[in-house]
Scaffold this motif. Structure first.
Motif, PDB file in Angstrom:
ATOM      1  N   MET A   1      53.128  45.483   3.971  1.00  0.00           N
ATOM      2  CA  MET A   1      51.990  45.062   3.184  1.00  0.00           C
ATOM      3  C   MET A   1      51.240  43.930   3.847  1.00  0.00           C
ATOM      4  N   LEU A   2      50.227  43.470   3.196  1.00  0.00           N
ATOM      5  CA  LEU A   2      49.356  42.484   3.835  1.00  0.00           C
ATOM      6  C   LEU A   2      49.986  41.104   3.868  1.00  0.00           C
ATOM      7  N   ASN A   3      49.574  40.342   4.817  1.00  0.00           N
ATOM      8  CA  ASN A   3      50.082  38.975   4.896  1.00  0.00           C
ATOM      9  C   ASN A   3      49.378  38.091   3.912  1.00  0.00           C
ATOM     10  N   SER A 114      50.210  36.356  -6.179  1.00  0.00           N
ATOM     11  CA  SER A 114      51.498  36.041  -6.808  1.00  0.00           C
ATOM     12  C   SER A 114      52.670  36.555  -5.978  1.00  0.00           C
ATOM     13  N   ILE A 115      52.436  36.760  -4.694  1.00  0.00           N
ATOM     14  CA  ILE A 115      53.465  37.356  -3.858  1.00  0.00           C
ATOM     15  C   ILE A 115      54.729  36.485  -3.815  1.00  0.00           C
ATOM     16  N   ARG A 116      54.531  35.171  -3.765  1.00  0.00           N
ATOM     17  CA  ARG A 116      55.656  34.243  -3.866  1.00  0.00           C
ATOM     18  C   ARG A 116      55.320  33.209  -4.933  1.00  0.00           C
ATOM     19  N   GLU A 117      56.357  32.566  -5.462  1.00  0.00           N
ATOM     20  CA  GLU A 117      56.135  31.696  -6.602  1.00  0.00           C
ATOM     21  C   GLU A 117      55.148  30.570  -6.281  1.00  0.00           C
ATOM     22  N   SER A 224      62.215  46.295  -3.631  1.00  0.00           N
ATOM     23  CA  SER A 224      62.806  45.705  -4.829  1.00  0.00           C
ATOM     24  C   SER A 224      62.394  44.249  -5.049  1.00  0.00           C
ATOM     25  N   TYR A 225      61.848  43.592  -4.021  1.00  0.00           N
ATOM     26  CA  TYR A 225      61.475  42.178  -4.151  1.00  0.00           C
ATOM     27  C   TYR A 225      59.994  41.987  -4.481  1.00  0.00           C
ATOM     28  N   CYS A 226      59.225  43.083  -4.493  1.00  0.00           N
ATOM     29  CA  CYS A 226      57.777  42.926  -4.383  1.00  0.00           C
ATOM     30  C   CYS A 226      57.041  43.177  -5.703  1.00  0.00           C
ATOM     31  N   VAL A 326      59.179  44.614   9.023  1.00  0.00           N
ATOM     32  CA  VAL A 326      60.545  45.152   8.990  1.00  0.00           C
ATOM     33  C   VAL A 326      61.315  44.576   7.807  1.00  0.00           C
ATOM     34  N   GLN A 327      61.074  43.334   7.486  1.00  0.00           N
ATOM     35  CA  GLN A 327      61.678  42.559   6.376  1.00  0.00           C
ATOM     36  C   GLN A 327      63.107  42.113   6.656  1.00  0.00           C
ATOM     37  N   SER A 328      63.940  42.960   7.288  1.00  0.00           N
ATOM     38  CA  SER A 328      65.305  42.549   7.639  1.00  0.00           C
ATOM     39  C   SER A 328      65.806  43.456   8.756  1.00  0.00           C
ATOM     40  N   THR A 364      55.309  41.404  12.824  1.00  0.00           N
ATOM     41  CA  THR A 364      56.098  41.848  11.665  1.00  0.00           C
ATOM     42  C   THR A 364      56.184  40.771  10.601  1.00  0.00           C
ATOM     43  N   ASP A 365      56.702  41.159   9.437  1.00  0.00           N
ATOM     44  CA  ASP A 365      57.040  40.219   8.358  1.00  0.00           C
ATOM     45  C   ASP A 365      58.552  40.274   8.159  1.00  0.00           C
ATOM     46  N   ILE A 366      59.145  39.109   7.915  1.00  0.00           N
ATOM     47  CA  ILE A 366      60.589  39.050   7.674  1.00  0.00           C
ATOM     48  C   ILE A 366      60.867  38.143   6.475  1.00  0.00           C
ATOM     49  N   PHE A 396      59.339  34.481   5.725  1.00  0.00           N
ATOM     50  CA  PHE A 396      59.267  33.924   4.380  1.00  0.00           C
ATOM     51  C   PHE A 396      60.668  33.768   3.810  1.00  0.00           C
ATOM     52  N   LYS A 397      60.805  32.748   2.945  1.00  0.00           N
ATOM     53  CA  LYS A 397      62.034  32.647   2.163  1.00  0.00           C
ATOM     54  C   LYS A 397      61.868  33.570   0.961  1.00  0.00           C
ATOM     55  N   TYR A 398      62.919  34.309   0.648  1.00  0.00           N
ATOM     56  CA  TYR A 398      62.848  35.196  -0.515  1.00  0.00           C
ATOM     57  C   TYR A 398      62.474  34.393  -1.764  1.00  0.00           C
ATOM     58  N   SER A 399      61.538  34.933  -2.522  1.00  0.00           N
ATOM     59  CA  SER A 399      61.100  34.271  -3.752  1.00  0.00           C
ATOM     60  C   SER A 399      61.222  35.274  -4.907  1.00  0.00           C
ATOM     61  N   PRO A 400      62.057  34.964  -5.900  1.00  0.00           N
ATOM     62  CA  PRO A 400      62.234  35.923  -7.000  1.00  0.00           C
ATOM     63  C   PRO A 400      60.943  36.071  -7.793  1.00  0.00           C
ATOM     64  N   ARG A 401      60.530  37.309  -8.045  1.00  0.00           N
ATOM     65  CA  ARG A 401      59.277  37.544  -8.747  1.00  0.00           C
ATOM     66  C   ARG A 401      59.495  38.305 -10.048  1.00  0.00           C
ATOM     67  N   PRO A 402      58.657  38.016 -11.041  1.00  0.00           N
ATOM     68  CA  PRO A 402      58.788  38.736 -12.310  1.00  0.00           C
ATOM     69  C   PRO A 402      58.582  40.239 -12.120  1.00  0.00           C
TER      70      PRO A 402
HETATM   71  N1  5AD Z   1      59.591  36.824  -1.497  1.00  0.00           N
HETATM   72  C1  5AD Z   1      59.316  36.492  -0.210  1.00  0.00           C
HETATM   73  N2  5AD Z   1      58.473  37.187   0.569  1.00  0.00           N
HETATM   74  C2  5AD Z   1      57.883  38.266   0.024  1.00  0.00           C
HETATM   75  N3  5AD Z   1      57.027  39.159   0.537  1.00  0.00           N
HETATM   76  C3  5AD Z   1      56.711  40.066  -0.406  1.00  0.00           C
HETATM   77  N4  5AD Z   1      57.357  39.776  -1.542  1.00  0.00           N
HETATM   78  C4  5AD Z   1      58.102  38.667  -1.301  1.00  0.00           C
HETATM   79  C5  5AD Z   1      58.999  37.906  -2.079  1.00  0.00           C
HETATM   80  N5  5AD Z   1      59.281  38.219  -3.340  1.00  0.00           N
HETATM   81  C6  5AD Z   1      56.606  39.103   1.934  1.00  0.00           C
HETATM   82  C7  5AD Z   1      56.933  40.396   2.672  1.00  0.00           C
HETATM   83  C8  5AD Z   1      55.595  41.025   2.823  1.00  0.00           C
HETATM   84  C9  5AD Z   1      54.730  39.797   2.985  1.00  0.00           C
HETATM   85  C10 5AD Z   1      53.276  39.977   2.795  1.00  0.00           C
HETATM   86  O1  5AD Z   1      55.210  38.933   2.000  1.00  0.00           O
HETATM   87  O2  5AD Z   1      57.453  40.041   3.934  1.00  0.00           O
HETATM   88  O3  5AD Z   1      55.515  41.906   3.912  1.00  0.00           O
END
Ligand code: 5AD
Ligand code: SF4
Length: 501
Positions: A1-3, A114-117, A224-226, A326-328, A364-366, A396-402
């Motif tokens: 997806m988009l940055n 709202s992609i990250r908190e 599942s995170y998006c 790739v994400q991971s 890439t995005d990770i 990015f650090k994983y961010s829990p989303r609603p």
């Molecule tokens: N937490 C962290 N990063 C996220 N992305 C999407 N959702 C989340 C999330 N919940 C990142 C992914 C995506 C980029 C645009 O944002 O890496 O490709």
């Protein structure tokens, strides 16, 4: 997806081309231009050209001329940037004038992410600032992903807001704005069950040479995170004939580079009887007379196929850059993320791209710190960086989303640990970029010049492979032109050069 969320941009209006240039100059220096030109200095108007005026020339009638002023601030990804260009077009065609500060606006709009908190919080801090000044009679609207995510809750949190509209409802925006103008205090556009895309007769584009063009909206994947499938609704592709018509118009207006946008741009499915494949569309866009560069973002690995690489090989106007999140690097985490491919399958796509006849940059995005990510999983991601040797990464650090499945997952990683993992990942990429950049010294690239520095004879532009190079030239009018530049120096995060004779 988009940055997303790399920065927040303000949709400015400028009295003339020089004002715009003055505003943007000095923002030079980022090496990898993933499309956020505000970060790259890639925006500047040539003297005598006013893109807004050019676009507006297409509008025949201006109902309600002199209606008021609007301020529009945009957060998030290129898709939001482009949506804001269209929103601005809608308002300008209704007789509004764009202003640079919320204080001088009668209508204030925030196009949110709202992609990250952290990104989502920004709009509430902006709205908080206005809570104190409720009595000043301004109309305030929240657009985009936070609007969709929070819905009518926004009215509760900020009762001074009168418009809440998610991106899947933008086709109704003129109607919604008319309701706000008529004095309706609670106007919402929150449907996502739409087949429509946001097309408007007038788009006020920010950059006079390089145009965004959305070809597919929404997302049908279910990572599942998006939060995007929830906030932007299901996938809707725009008709190929309508896209090609707009590309020809853009070329006639002087744009030479187009960037096709979509959360999963390569999942494009032409709704017309022509049923153009994505790769065919790329070639058809490149065929438009006057178009010199075509880029596209963001690609989903699952739908990335050999014919896309073949098209890039066959048509040099297709830029040699692929953004392939790739994400991971761990198949176990990819499964938990529901990314629909394994590490090995992803690497097959990379091999396909590396097999092209001309070198193609890959970015890439990770995400680090996804629930349950172990040290071994992180080690797999680090080893993937060694194998692929990306030109740049967005991490990015994983961010829990609603509303996302991963919200309920156990084995949550602490913020401190996520920060540690992010630092390790970024250090690894820094080493790779240092090595890659040093091999570029001496190489020549064609740049589209998009920025002029405050410093005498200093310019910046981006390559077909989407790198930004700051360079020196004795020329005085280079904005919007294509020039050959030889790289003379490199750091992990920047390239400098001089115009090649
Ligand atoms: N937490 C962290 N990063 C996220 N992305 C999407 N959702 C989340 C999330 N919940 C990142 C992914 C995506 C980029 C645009 O944002 O890496 O490709
Ligand atoms: Fe991209 Fe997956 Fe989010 Fe769709 S769900 S926008 S593919 S990260």
């Amino acid at each position: 997806m988009l940055n997303c969320e790399l920065n927040a941009s303000v949709q400015h209006s400028f009295a003339n081309a020089e004002d715009k240039l003055r505003h943007y100059k000095g923002e030079m220096g980022k090496t990898f231009d993933i499309g956020l030109e505000r970060l790259t200095g890639g925006v500047g108007f040539p003297v005598g050209v006013d893109a807004r005026a050019r676009n507006l020339a297409a509008a025949t009638e201006i109902p309600g001329a002199g209606r008021g002023t609007f301020f529009l601030e945009t957060f998030g990804c290129q898709m939001n940037d482009h949506d804001s260009e269209k929103v601005a077009g809608v308002l300008l065609s209704r007789g509004y004038t764009q202003v640079e500060s919320p204080e001088s606006a009668s209508l204030i709009l925030y196009n949110t992410c709202s992609i990250r908190e952290k990104a989502a919080q920004k709009v509430f801090s902006r709205l908080g600032e206005f809570g104190l000044k409720q009595d000043e009679g301004r109309i305030i609207g929240v657009l985009g992903c936070v609007a969709q995510q929070e819905g009518e809750e926004i009215f509760k949190r900020a009762p001074w807001v009168s418009l809440v509209c998610g991106s899947a409802s933008y086709s109704k925006l003129p109607e919604l704005v008319a309701q706000v103008e008529a004095g309706n205090q609670r106007v919402t556009g929150l449907d996502t069950d739409t087949d429509e895309t946001f097309e408007t007769p007038v788009t006020r584009r920010d950059n006079p040479w390089r145009a965004y063009l959305t070809i597919i909206e929404g997302c049908d994947k279910a990572c599942s995170y998006c939060v995007v499938p929830y906030t932007r609704g299901p996938e809707r592709s725009r008709a190929s004939d309508s896209i090609l018509r707009e590309v020809r118009q853009l070329a006639d207006l002087g744009y030479s580079e187009v960037q096709l946008l979509g959360q999963t741009v390569n999942s494009y499915a032409d709704p017309t009887a022509r049923k153009m494949r994505f790769s065919e569309l790329l070639l058809a866009v490149a065929d438009a007379p006057g178009i010199r560069r075509v880029r596209f973002t963001t690609s989903h690995p699952r739908d990335f196929t050999q014919d896309i690489v073949d098209a890039i090989d066959a048509q040099p106007k297709l830029c040699n850059h692929v953004h392939l999140p790739v994400q991971s690097g761990s198949t176990r985490v990819l499964r938990a993320m529901q990314r629909t491919y394994s590490r090995e399958e992803y690497l097959e796509k990379i091999a396909m791209i590396r097999g092209a006849r001309r070198p193609i940059s890959i970015t890439t995005d990770i995400i680090v710190g996804f629930p349950g990510e172990t040290d071994e999983d992180l080690a797999e991601t680090l080893s993937l960086l060694d194998v692929v040797r990306y030109d740049a990464i967005f991490s990015f650090k994983y961010s829990p989303r609603p509303h996302t499945p991963s919200l309920a997952m156990r084995d949550v990683i602490s913020e401190d640990e996520k920060s540690r993992r992010l630092a390790v990942l970024q250090e690894k990429q820094r080493e790779i970029q240092t090595a890659r950049h040093s091999t570029m010294v001496g190489e020549a690239f064609e740049l589209l010049v998009g920025g002029k520095s405050r410093r005498e004879n200093q310019w910046s532009g981006h390559t077909s492979c989407h790198r930004v190079i700051n360079f020196s030239s004795q020329e005085t009018a280079l904005l919007g032109k294509y020039v050959q530049v030889r790289v003379t120096g490199a750091t992990p995060n920047s390239l400098v050069g001089e115009e090649a004779p």
